[in-house]
Write an enzyme that holds these catalytic residues in place. Structure first.
Site, short mmCIF file in Angstrom:
data_model
loop_
_atom_site.label_atom_id
_atom_site.label_comp_id
_atom_site.label_asym_id
_atom_site.label_seq_id
_atom_site.Cartn_x
_atom_site.Cartn_y
_atom_site.Cartn_z
N ASP A 52 35.24 -43.21 95.98
CA ASP A 52 34.65 -43.31 94.64
C ASP A 52 34.60 -41.94 93.99
O ASP A 52 34.04 -41.00 94.56
CB ASP A 52 33.22 -43.87 94.77
CG ASP A 52 32.52 -43.92 93.42
OD1 ASP A 52 32.91 -44.76 92.59
OD2 ASP A 52 31.59 -43.12 93.19
N TYR A 57 33.16 -35.82 87.98
CA TYR A 57 32.86 -35.17 89.27
C TYR A 57 33.80 -34.01 89.59
O TYR A 57 33.55 -33.26 90.53
CB TYR A 57 32.99 -36.17 90.44
CG TYR A 57 32.03 -37.32 90.47
CD1 TYR A 57 30.94 -37.40 89.61
CD2 TYR A 57 32.21 -38.35 91.39
CE1 TYR A 57 30.08 -38.49 89.67
CE2 TYR A 57 31.35 -39.42 91.45
CZ TYR A 57 30.30 -39.49 90.58
OH TYR A 57 29.45 -40.56 90.65
N LYS A 86 35.60 -43.20 86.98
CA LYS A 86 34.71 -43.59 85.87
C LYS A 86 35.03 -42.78 84.63
O LYS A 86 35.35 -41.58 84.74
CB LYS A 86 33.24 -43.36 86.25
CG LYS A 86 32.87 -43.92 87.61
CD LYS A 86 31.40 -43.73 87.95
CE LYS A 86 31.15 -44.02 89.41
NZ LYS A 86 31.48 -42.92 90.32
N HIS A 119 30.86 -44.85 82.93
CA HIS A 119 29.87 -44.14 83.77
C HIS A 119 28.43 -44.32 83.28
O HIS A 119 27.50 -44.46 84.07
CB HIS A 119 30.23 -42.65 83.80
CG HIS A 119 29.78 -41.95 85.04
ND1 HIS A 119 30.46 -40.91 85.59
CD2 HIS A 119 28.70 -42.14 85.84
CE1 HIS A 119 29.83 -40.48 86.68
NE2 HIS A 119 28.75 -41.22 86.84
#
Ligand code: A2P
Length: 321
Positions: A52, A57, A86, A119
């Site tokens: 994930d 990120y 996301k 997100h």
């Protein structure tokens, strides 16, 4: 390296697909690129088949490199893996979605992802970073955004679409017009924040609730050690000769939910995977049900009285906070 003996169970998605019950979470603020890449490859060797990430990120490139390496070493094929990413809040304008997803795919070195999520249920100006400033918020047209995610499925850029951090009210609104319903809502979920209302709602409409920070993110600046220090969970862990983290992950699994624990440490990564050959009993569930509830991650930085669609944390979580 020994592969886990019990294979990872999968959860059935509402579009007929399947998703491994545990994925490797990859949010990271302080680990080196090499460590993240090596940890991802180690996880794949161990048997993890679900990873994930999110464009926010900054780990997509590293996952892409690790996945390429894993495929080169014949550890897995693309089809064996379930890769999720996301869209960040500054990527959800319908005009930006396809280019943003293509950008993520290029970093991941993939033709498609298995699951693309929104997100957060809000939109920020292009280039605005989290946490947003008051002037960064834009009106969020969920209907138009979702229609474009549906086009991403039609274009073959993602197999499934889902959401993250949606409250029951917004999820219900989405369900009223979605031609392709979300397969997953990824939210804070663990024994100290059990999300009963969300789980009941999602079960009634066929959405899987997925847990982010299922261990409370101990050691992270946004996290807490409280969850793994909980005495009820510790007693249950002792009884089964498991770790408290394993009790948390097993409880989530027994609730019919998936989770994406983040660990870049080989031992903890393998512990987090080893929850499928034992079970909690009725008494454990009763004890866990009685644990006082505390939402750790309120995200108050997303609320303001002028520009955000959420004036308060109460509105952001539709009272579930
Ligand atoms: P590490 O990467 O050194 O293992 P969460 O998944 O809830 O966000 O938690 C992530 C944090 O929890 C990371 O700091 C991770 O550190 C730590 N962690 C992951 N797995 C375990 C475990 N089984 N026991 C204790 N801490 C863990």
């Amino acid at each position: 390296m020994a592969k886990q003996e019990t294979p990872m169970p999968t959860l059935k998605l509402n579009n007929g697909g399947t998703m491994p019950a545990i994925g490797l979470g990859t949010i990271s603020f302080n680990e080196s690129d090499e460590k993240i890449k090596f940890a991802t490859l180690t996880a794949i060797r161990m048997g993890y088949r679900h990873v994930d990430t999110a464009s926010g990120y900054h780990t997509e490139v590293l996952l892409g490199e690790a996945l390429q390496e894993a495929m080169k070493l014949n550890l897995v094929t693309r089809e064996d893996m379930f890769v999720t990413t996301k869209l960040a809040p500054d990527e959800v304008d319908p005009r930006d979605i396809v280019p943003s997803l293509r950008n993520s795919l290029s970093k991941l070195q993939l033709e498609y992802v298995d699951l693309l999520m929104i997100h957060w249920p809000l939109q920020l100006k292009k280039g605005a970073k989290m946490p947003p400033r008051e002037g960064d918020f834009l009106p969020f047209d969920l209907r138009a955004t979702w229609a474009t995610l549906e086009q991403c499925v039609e274009k073959g850029l993602t197999k499934s679409i889902g959401v993250s951090n949606f409250n029951v009210k917004i999820l219900n609104e989405l369900m009223s017009f979605a031609k392709i319903p979300p397969v997953v809502n990824q939210v804070e979920l663990h024994p100290r924040w059990q999300q009963k209302r969300m789980r009941e709602y999602c079960a009634s409409v066929g959405i899987i609730v997925e847990a982010w920070s299922p261990l409370g993110a101990p050691g992270q600046k946004y996290g807490t050690h409280d969850l793994l220090a909980n005495s009820t969970l510790q007693q249950i862990a002792q009884k089964h000769q498991k770790t408290t983290a394993q009790v948390c992950l097993r409880w989530i699994f027994e609730c019919g939910c998936s989770s994406v624990p983040k660990s870049f440490n080989r031992l903890r990564m393998s512990q987090n995977f080893a929850i499928f050959d034992w079970q909690l009993d009725e008494e454990d569930h009763k004890w866990i049900d009685a644990i006082p509830q505390n939402k750790y991650f309120l995200a108050a930085f997303l609320c303001n009285k002028t520009t955000s669609p959420f004036r308060s944390v109460d509105e952001l979580w539709d009272g579930d906070c």
